[in-house]
Design an enzyme around this catalytic site. Structure first.
Site, PDB file in Angstrom:
ATOM      1  N   GLY A  55      40.881 -64.000  52.662  1.00 47.78           N
ATOM      2  CA  GLY A  55      42.172 -64.675  52.662  1.00 47.78           C
ATOM      3  C   GLY A  55      42.272 -65.612  53.848  1.00 47.78           C
ATOM      4  O   GLY A  55      41.372 -65.685  54.686  1.00 47.78           O
ATOM      5  N   GLU A  56      43.401 -66.338  53.884  1.00 46.15           N
ATOM      6  CA  GLU A  56      43.619 -67.239  55.000  1.00 46.15           C
ATOM      7  C   GLU A  56      45.099 -67.451  55.213  1.00 46.15           C
ATOM      8  O   GLU A  56      45.924 -67.246  54.323  1.00 46.15           O
ATOM      9  CB  GLU A  56      42.932 -68.585  54.752  1.00 46.15           C
ATOM     10  CG  GLU A  56      43.475 -69.385  53.582  1.00 46.15           C
ATOM     11  CD  GLU A  56      42.746 -70.713  53.427  1.00 46.15           C
ATOM     12  OE1 GLU A  56      42.940 -71.582  54.297  1.00 46.15           O
ATOM     13  OE2 GLU A  56      41.972 -70.849  52.458  1.00 46.15           O
ATOM     14  N   GLY A  57      45.430 -67.836  56.455  1.00 45.83           N
ATOM     15  CA  GLY A  57      46.799 -68.154  56.816  1.00 45.83           C
ATOM     16  C   GLY A  57      46.863 -69.569  57.347  1.00 45.83           C
ATOM     17  O   GLY A  57      45.967 -70.389  57.111  1.00 45.83           O
ATOM     18  N   GLY A  58      47.924 -69.844  58.085  1.00 45.77           N
ATOM     19  CA  GLY A  58      48.098 -71.187  58.592  1.00 45.77           C
ATOM     20  C   GLY A  58      47.014 -71.612  59.554  1.00 45.77           C
ATOM     21  O   GLY A  58      46.559 -72.759  59.525  1.00 45.77           O
ATOM     22  N   VAL A  62      39.975 -65.037  57.059  1.00 47.03           N
ATOM     23  CA  VAL A  62      39.414 -63.695  57.181  1.00 47.03           C
ATOM     24  C   VAL A  62      38.269 -63.512  56.192  1.00 47.03           C
ATOM     25  O   VAL A  62      38.402 -63.859  55.011  1.00 47.03           O
ATOM     26  CB  VAL A  62      40.500 -62.626  56.949  1.00 47.03           C
ATOM     27  CG1 VAL A  62      39.911 -61.225  57.129  1.00 47.03           C
ATOM     28  CG2 VAL A  62      41.678 -62.836  57.893  1.00 47.03           C
ATOM     29  N   LYS A  77      38.259 -62.137  61.508  1.00 47.39           N
ATOM     30  CA  LYS A  77      39.228 -63.234  61.447  1.00 47.39           C
ATOM     31  C   LYS A  77      38.768 -64.350  62.375  1.00 47.39           C
ATOM     32  O   LYS A  77      38.490 -64.121  63.547  1.00 47.39           O
ATOM     33  CB  LYS A  77      40.621 -62.742  61.867  1.00 47.39           C
ATOM     34  CG  LYS A  77      41.684 -63.828  61.873  1.00 47.39           C
ATOM     35  CD  LYS A  77      43.039 -63.248  62.275  1.00 47.39           C
ATOM     36  CE  LYS A  77      44.118 -64.315  62.299  1.00 47.39           C
ATOM     37  NZ  LYS A  77      45.448 -63.749  62.664  1.00 47.39           N
ATOM     38  N   ASP A 171      56.431 -60.641  62.651  1.00 46.98           N
ATOM     39  CA  ASP A 171      55.968 -61.167  61.360  1.00 46.98           C
ATOM     40  C   ASP A 171      55.706 -60.024  60.385  1.00 46.98           C
ATOM     41  O   ASP A 171      54.687 -59.998  59.689  1.00 46.98           O
ATOM     42  CB  ASP A 171      54.713 -62.011  61.550  1.00 46.98           C
ATOM     43  CG  ASP A 171      54.464 -62.959  60.366  1.00 46.98           C
ATOM     44  OD1 ASP A 171      55.422 -63.230  59.619  1.00 46.98           O
ATOM     45  OD2 ASP A 171      53.327 -63.423  60.206  1.00 46.98           O
TER      46      ASP A 171
END
Length: 417
Positions: A55-58, A62, A77, A171
């Protein structure tokens, strides 16, 4: 050990494409300018052999990985290469790594390694073999009341530990809570966590930090001045999501971030009992209390949350929950209330509104002043009704004392001149 499904079938042993990384044995450091994508699968980073992207965020991405020497699965990460020139993000990533290394708890994902290779920052954590709560609800629909409460109860234990270290997560949301194959909830991603022990902060004035759908109103206004009650608000939003199948402010009318941000500060979400009438009213009210706009009206610590949810989590089975397949009947149940249910809700609301109106106008209760837009109307006991009783008693006593009385004379006995 056989290959885990997240790991590539090929074992090339190559360094990551487009970059030469730091070799701990040689001490050589060169630039890392690779693009983080699935082409990294099967390549190596020191002792770690990378699997597929999880997955990934801003700002981070990962990957699953295997420690070749220990033959153990981990998650790595990386800070995105596009973020490397941002000194604030680099410092925040370093701070997240240090915080994660200090927070050792059964319900917090453990950090085991980290550092910089070339110009690439990375953090190694335990691999959680299970879905996050967002994926769980997407697959199964709204959860059973006892399962949802057990999940949030475990999450509250993790956040209570974080709070005991004078840290605020900032968060908390379904995608940052995972359920492993033993039915154990794991809290992850401390990227926005803030230590209350330090006066300095990396959040600039006017900067919004967090996820709008689950962000406390005071955090939206000033993320630097929050405490554990902001996390309690976010945890309440998460419980709302688990029970309703959608976030508190998920509507077609709130399609933009600005609209959601304004709703977070000024509006109230749809009461949980209207979306799902099988949720006990006392639990629905407690969820709304956790999401109160005023931090002073929320539960003030996690012990209150644990005590309340323990009664509703009896009979939960999170291991069985992981083995369930999506059932259309469950999903259909909560797509919308039936006309009869909506009529019943409208009748209940009408009776309640009339009862409050009557009690207020008769002087039994008085409304508290509203200090801001969107604040729910609250009431206190009033003794205004005593004025009416005293006035009536005084008039009755006056008539009695003056001897005033009425005399009835039948019409057939009346005498007219």
């Amino acid at each position: 050990m056989s290959d885990h499904p997240t790991l590539a079938s090929h074992r090339s042993g190559q360094a990551i494409a487009g970059a030469k990384f730091h070799d701990p044995m040689s001490g050589v450091v060169q630039d890392a300018n690779a693009t983080l994508d699935d082409s990294w699968t099967g390549r190596t980073l020191g002792e770690y052999e990378l699997g597929k992207k999880l997955g990934e965020g801003g700002n981070g991405e990962v990957f699953a990985a295997r420690h070749r020497w220990l033959d153990r699965l981990v998650a790595i990460k990386f800070l995105k290469p596009t973020s490397l020139e941002n000194d604030d993000l680099n410092e925040r990533f370093r701070r997240e790594s240090q915080m994660a290394a200090k927070l050792i708890h059964p319900h917090v994902v453990r950090a085991t390694d980290g550092g910089m290779v070339g110009k690439l920052l990375f953090l190694v954590t335990d691999y959680v073999n299970g879905p996050d709560l967002g994926q769980l609800v997407q697959r199964n629909g709204p959860l059973r009341v006892n399962d949802a409460c057990e999940i949030v109860l475990q999450a509250s234990d993790a956040l209570a530990f974080v709070a005991s270290k004078n840290t605020v997560h900032r968060d908390v949301k379904p995608s940052n809570l995972m359920l492993d194959d033993d039915g154990c909830v794991k809290l992850l991603d401390l990227g926005l966590a803030r230590s209350l022990d330090h006066g300095h902060t990396m959040t600039a004035t006017g900067q919004v930090m967090g996820t709008i759908d689950y962000m406390a109103p005071e955090q939206a206004v000033d993320p630097r001045r929050v405490d554990c009650r902001a996390d309690i608000y976010s945890l309440g939003c998460t419980l709302y999501f688990l029970l309703a199948g959608k976030s508190p402010y998920y509507t077609d009318d709130l399609g933009t971030l600005a609209a959601k941000l304004l709703a977070t500060i000024e509006s109230d979400p749809v009461p949980l009992h209207r979306l799902r009438r099988t949720v006990p009213r006392s639990l629905a009210n407690f969820v709304m209390q956790m999401m109160d706009k005023d931090p002073g009206r929320r539960p003030q610590d996690y012990s209150h949350i644990r005590e309340t949810l323990a009664n509703f989590s009896i009979g939960s089975d999170l291991r069985a929950l992981l083995g369930q397949q999506q059932q259309s009947s469950t999903t259909q149940t909560f797509k919308g209330a039936s006309p009869l249910t909506r009529l019943s809700d409208a009748f209940d609301d009408g009776v309640r509104v009339f009862a409050y109106w009557l009690a207020e106008n008769c002087g039994f209760i008085a409304a508290d002043p509203v200090s801001r837009a969107g604040q729910r109307k609250t009431y206190r006991i009033s003794f205004q009704w005593l004025k009416f009783v005293l006035v009536f008693a005084a008039l009755a006593g006056l008539f009695w004392y003056s001897g005033f009385h009425f005399e009835y004379i039948p019409a057939d006995q009346s005498q007219f001149p």
